[in-house]
Design an enzyme around this catalytic site. Structure first.
Site, PDB file in Angstrom:
ATOM      1  N   GLU A 101       9.850   0.940  10.801  1.00  0.00           N
ATOM      2  CA  GLU A 101      10.867   1.981  10.613  1.00  0.00           C
ATOM      3  C   GLU A 101      10.124   3.299  10.739  1.00  0.00           C
ATOM      4  O   GLU A 101       9.261   3.607   9.916  1.00  0.00           O
ATOM      5  CB  GLU A 101      11.525   1.803   9.238  1.00  0.00           C
ATOM      6  CG  GLU A 101      12.885   2.455   9.134  1.00  0.00           C
ATOM      7  CD  GLU A 101      12.773   3.898   8.737  1.00  0.00           C
ATOM      8  OE1 GLU A 101      12.809   4.757   9.657  1.00  0.00           O
ATOM      9  OE2 GLU A 101      12.662   4.181   7.545  1.00  0.00           O
TER      10      GLU A 101
ATOM     11  N   CYS B 268      13.076  10.811   7.651  1.00  0.00           N
ATOM     12  CA  CYS B 268      13.080  10.306   9.033  1.00  0.00           C
ATOM     13  C   CYS B 268      14.448  10.453   9.687  1.00  0.00           C
ATOM     14  O   CYS B 268      14.550  10.584  10.895  1.00  0.00           O
ATOM     15  CB  CYS B 268      12.619   8.859   9.074  1.00  0.00           C
ATOM     16  SG  CYS B 268      13.514   7.804   7.953  1.00  0.00           S
TER      17      CYS B 268
ATOM     18  N   GLU C 206       9.133  15.257  16.096  1.00  0.00           N
ATOM     19  CA  GLU C 206       9.547  15.200  14.695  1.00  0.00           C
ATOM     20  C   GLU C 206       8.782  16.252  13.898  1.00  0.00           C
ATOM     21  O   GLU C 206       7.551  16.253  13.878  1.00  0.00           O
ATOM     22  CB  GLU C 206       9.271  13.801  14.131  1.00  0.00           C
ATOM     23  CG  GLU C 206       9.785  13.645  12.725  1.00  0.00           C
ATOM     24  CD  GLU C 206       9.719  12.204  12.221  1.00  0.00           C
ATOM     25  OE1 GLU C 206       8.646  11.592  12.325  1.00  0.00           O
ATOM     26  OE2 GLU C 206      10.749  11.702  11.726  1.00  0.00           O
TER      27      GLU C 206
ATOM     28  N   LYS D  95       0.851  -1.194   0.000  1.00  0.00           N
ATOM     29  CA  LYS D  95       0.000   0.000   0.000  1.00  0.00           C
ATOM     30  C   LYS D  95       0.884   1.241   0.000  1.00  0.00           C
ATOM     31  O   LYS D  95       1.561   1.529   0.990  1.00  0.00           O
ATOM     32  CB  LYS D  95      -0.917   0.055   1.220  1.00  0.00           C
ATOM     33  CG  LYS D  95      -1.964   1.171   1.036  1.00  0.00           C
ATOM     34  CD  LYS D  95      -2.657   1.588   2.307  1.00  0.00           C
ATOM     35  CE  LYS D  95      -1.994   2.716   3.024  1.00  0.00           C
ATOM     36  NZ  LYS D  95      -1.892   3.985   2.281  1.00  0.00           N
TER      37      LYS D  95
HETATM   38  P1  NDP Z   1       1.692   7.883   8.542  1.00  0.00           P
HETATM   39  O1  NDP Z   1       2.495   7.141   9.505  1.00  0.00           O
HETATM   40  O2  NDP Z   1       0.297   8.245   8.881  1.00  0.00           O
HETATM   41  O3  NDP Z   1       1.620   7.079   7.136  1.00  0.00           O
HETATM   42  C1  NDP Z   1       2.481   6.057   6.735  1.00  0.00           C
HETATM   43  C2  NDP Z   1       1.690   4.949   6.081  1.00  0.00           C
HETATM   44  O4  NDP Z   1       0.797   4.352   7.030  1.00  0.00           O
HETATM   45  C3  NDP Z   1       0.815   5.430   4.934  1.00  0.00           C
HETATM   46  O5  NDP Z   1       0.744   4.463   3.926  1.00  0.00           O
HETATM   47  C4  NDP Z   1      -0.518   5.597   5.617  1.00  0.00           C
HETATM   48  O6  NDP Z   1      -1.619   5.593   4.751  1.00  0.00           O
HETATM   49  C5  NDP Z   1      -0.543   4.427   6.544  1.00  0.00           C
HETATM   50  N1  NDP Z   1      -1.470   4.627   7.650  1.00  0.00           N
HETATM   51  C6  NDP Z   1      -1.890   5.796   8.193  1.00  0.00           C
HETATM   52  N2  NDP Z   1      -2.771   5.577   9.192  1.00  0.00           N
HETATM   53  C7  NDP Z   1      -2.932   4.240   9.275  1.00  0.00           C
HETATM   54  C8  NDP Z   1      -3.715   3.403  10.106  1.00  0.00           C
HETATM   55  N3  NDP Z   1      -4.520   3.892  11.039  1.00  0.00           N
HETATM   56  N4  NDP Z   1      -3.625   2.062   9.916  1.00  0.00           N
HETATM   57  C9  NDP Z   1      -2.826   1.552   8.964  1.00  0.00           C
HETATM   58  N5  NDP Z   1      -2.072   2.301   8.147  1.00  0.00           N
HETATM   59  C10 NDP Z   1      -2.104   3.631   8.304  1.00  0.00           C
HETATM   60  O7  NDP Z   1       2.464   9.157   8.145  1.00  0.00           O
HETATM   61  P2  NDP Z   1       1.844  10.540   7.605  1.00  0.00           P
HETATM   62  O8  NDP Z   1       1.811  10.380   6.180  1.00  0.00           O
HETATM   63  O9  NDP Z   1       0.548  10.905   8.201  1.00  0.00           O
HETATM   64  O10 NDP Z   1       2.873  11.583   8.195  1.00  0.00           O
HETATM   65  C11 NDP Z   1       2.739  12.020   9.544  1.00  0.00           C
HETATM   66  C12 NDP Z   1       4.084  12.099  10.189  1.00  0.00           C
HETATM   67  O11 NDP Z   1       4.693  10.813  10.180  1.00  0.00           O
HETATM   68  C13 NDP Z   1       5.081  12.966   9.443  1.00  0.00           C
HETATM   69  O12 NDP Z   1       4.909  14.296   9.739  1.00  0.00           O
HETATM   70  C14 NDP Z   1       6.362  12.403   9.953  1.00  0.00           C
HETATM   71  O13 NDP Z   1       6.654  12.948  11.198  1.00  0.00           O
HETATM   72  C15 NDP Z   1       6.085  10.925  10.097  1.00  0.00           C
HETATM   73  N6  NDP Z   1       6.542  10.149   8.936  1.00  0.00           N
HETATM   74  C16 NDP Z   1       7.678   9.422   9.074  1.00  0.00           C
HETATM   75  C17 NDP Z   1       8.163   8.744   7.983  1.00  0.00           C
HETATM   76  C18 NDP Z   1       9.427   7.952   8.071  1.00  0.00           C
HETATM   77  O14 NDP Z   1      10.105   7.794   7.049  1.00  0.00           O
HETATM   78  N7  NDP Z   1       9.771   7.396   9.204  1.00  0.00           N
HETATM   79  C19 NDP Z   1       7.520   8.786   6.666  1.00  0.00           C
HETATM   80  C20 NDP Z   1       6.275   9.522   6.658  1.00  0.00           C
HETATM   81  C21 NDP Z   1       5.844  10.189   7.766  1.00  0.00           C
HETATM   82  P3  NDP Z   1      -2.210   7.010   4.233  1.00  0.00           P
HETATM   83  O15 NDP Z   1      -1.160   7.631   3.440  1.00  0.00           O
HETATM   84  O16 NDP Z   1      -3.351   6.621   3.422  1.00  0.00           O
HETATM   85  O17 NDP Z   1      -2.573   7.786   5.464  1.00  0.00           O
END
Ligand code: NDP
Length: 499
Positions: free
Chosen positions: A268, A303, A401, A192
């Site tokens: 991660e 990250c 973050e 996904k």
């Molecule tokens: P999320 O952790 O929400 O999203 C990452 C993935 O998880 C996406 O595919 C998302 O889907 C999915 N997801 C979100 N909510 C759920 C849920 N309840 N159950 C299962 N899967 C879920 O990151 P965000 O995109 O909202 O970003 C928010 C914050 O997360 C950022 O500001 C940053 O701080 C951190 N982040 C960290 C990353 C890293 O590389 N470690 C990468 C991205 C974000 P969908 O996109 O449809 O919501």
């Protein structure tokens, strides 16, 4: 890869692109079972790029069924390793051949600069497929020392169907980080992509079929976290989940696993990584380039961004002067312009989140020296590269973050205080140290509780080195290196009694 040299050329390519719009399941394109779609927006312009199938639990079920069938029929999972290798090498070549098209697609989808997209997709993504392809036929099992009367073999087998849930900050690169070792191991996958950036993973699935990957081995279900993501996390026929994203959502995956089939979950997650400059460091071009890159690469949407820059008070003024010079020279703007250093934030929602952290920094008393808001005169979700001095360890900007272009300087009086500040975080993903003293470098490297420590140059490492976090940044699973394959394998003992 020869790539065009002007924004105008990239716009011509953009105009010719056909964007994927459906889920890719069992080797073909499918509408969502519900018939729903969602809009996919270019965050740099606000333009709607198109609509994409809004996959949910029914589509995840269909994808898992296809993945399970393909896993059980053995065309991939039991193929000779050199056959898997040949397909993955062809996929690496196809990504190279389509790198410019994929890079433009990714830039439009995410607001990332074309410069970064070309580097990731033209070089890193194919390197991942190639490296794990090459590993596929060079991994051996073990024979245990059980004595004369037995032969005990320890063999590794693909774990089965893996669920891969991806973030939006490096859309195709994160797909490659997880898919390359999972496919090399012989697993089938349901992936996904993040809702903001579904396009390149979908196109990759089509290229994988062209490379010879059997139908059902790679399925991509675009959709939202709470529906498609949760359905993956809770699915009883998914054997392992590997997730990259926020710590908050990572925790949900542990809950989903505990409430379903107890699948192992590789996480991660977020970071709040330090960049430490000791008093003996040369504040030269290489150090400043590292500091800038550590904070602003990918607009800080990274990250492992080193936002907490902990600088010895004896060199802080020189450091700040040079960092500000470089920050002010950064070009923020059209992501398709090869001269652009910082593109757009991934969405308006994320831009607001980053801006709210900048306001928190100001109101908590950090001294704003550069940037500090949305970029004037640009139509999309841009944020100016921002530098704060006088950040203290208790401030929210030092603890949470931000995931945006914000560099915060914290003064430290000597190596012990620098280490104490660096360690004072819930996260443990990454750290950078600058010093000319090798003893101090190793002392700090050993005392910093994090998955990667870079000395005298900011880097996350490369395909050969494991990447993941301590504490709230990760689980024991690692992406990259030979370690990544372990996430997708299970261990079997075959004990033979000799007569
Ligand atoms: P999320 O952790 O929400 O999203 C990452 C993935 O998880 C996406 O595919 C998302 O889907 C999915 N997801 C979100 N909510 C759920 C849920 N309840 N159950 C299962 N899967 C879920 O990151 P965000 O995109 O909202 O970003 C928010 C914050 O997360 C950022 O500001 C940053 O701080 C951190 N982040 C960290 C990353 C890293 O590389 N470690 C990468 C991205 C974000 P969908 O996109 O449809 O919501």
């Amino acid at each position: 890869m020869t790539s065009p040299s002007s924004a105008a050329d990239y716009r011509v390519i953009a105009g010719r692109l056909a964007f994927p719009s459906k889920a890719y399941i069992d080797g073909g394109w499918h509408e969502a079972a519900s018939g729903k779609v969602f809009e996919n927006i270019n965050p740099a312009t606000g333009a709607v790029l198109g609509t994409v199938a809004h996959g949910d639990a029914a589509d995840v079920d269909k994808a898992v069924a296809a993945a399970r069938r393909s896993f059980e029929d053995g065309a991939w999972s039991r193929a000779a390793p050199e056959e898997r290798k040949a397909v993955l090498l062809r996929l690496a070549d196809l990504v190279r051949a389509h790198a410019v098209e994929l890079a433009v697609m990714e830039s439009l989808d995410s607001g990332k600069t074309i410069k970064d997209c070309l580097n990731e997709i033209g070089h890193e993504v194919p390197t991942f497929f190639q490296w794990y392809a090459e590993l596929a036929d060079k991994s051996f099992g073990k024979v245990a020392p059980t004595g004369e009367k037995t032969v005990a073999m320890i063999v590794k087998e693909p774990v089965g169907v893996v669920g891969l849930v991806l973030p939006w900050n490096f859309p195709l690169l994160m797909a490659a980080w997880k898919l390359a070792p999972a496919l090399a191991a012989g697993c089938s996958a349901v992936l996904k992509p993040a809702e903001q950036t579904p396009l390149t993973a979908l196109r990759l699935a089509e290229l994988a079929t062209e490379a010879g990957l059997p139908a059902g081995v790679l399925n991509v279900v675009p959709g939202f976290g709470e529906t498609a993501g949760q359905a993956i996390g809770r699915h009883n026929d998914i054997d392992v989940v590997s997730f990259t994203g926020s710590t908050e959502v990572g925790a949900y995956f542990l809950k989903y696993a505990s409430e379903s089939n107890l699948k192992p979950v590789g996480l991660e997650m977020g970071g709040k990584s330090p960049f430490i400059v000791l008093e003996d460091a040369d504040i030269d071009d290489a150090l400043i380039a590292s500091a800038i890159n550590a904070a602003f690469w990918n607009g800080g949407q990274n990250c492992s961004a080193n936002m907490r820059q902990i600088i010895d008070l004896k060199v802080k003024d020189t450091f700040l002067h040079r960092v500000l010079e470089k920050t002010r020279a950064l070009v923020v703007g059209d992501p398709l312009d090869p001269g652009t250093d910082l593109g757009s934030m991934v969405s308006a929602e994320h831009q607001s989140r980053v801006l709210s952290y900048i306001e928190a920094g100001k109101s908590e008393g950090a001294r704003l020296l550069a940037g500090g808001g949305a970029s004037a005169g640009l139509p999309g979700c841009f944020v100016d590269p921002t530098v704060f001095d006088g950040v203290t360890p208790a401030m929210r900007v030092a603890r949470e973050e931000i995931f945006g272009p914000v560099l915060g300087v914290i003064g430290a009086n000597g190596v012990d205080e620098a280490l104490k500040i660096a360690r004072d975080t819930d996260y443990g993903l990454h750290a950078t140290i600058f010093t000319r003293d090798i003893d101090k470098a190793f002392h700090l490297a050993k005392r910093l509780p994090c998955g990667t420590v870079a000395v005298n140059g900011f880097t996350e490492g490369n395909v050969t080195t494991p990447f993941g976090g301590y504490k709230r940044s990760g689980s024991l699973a690692r992406d990259n290196g030979t370690e990544a394959v372990e996430q997708y394998l299970q261990t079997k003992t075959i004990w033979v009694s000799l007569r």
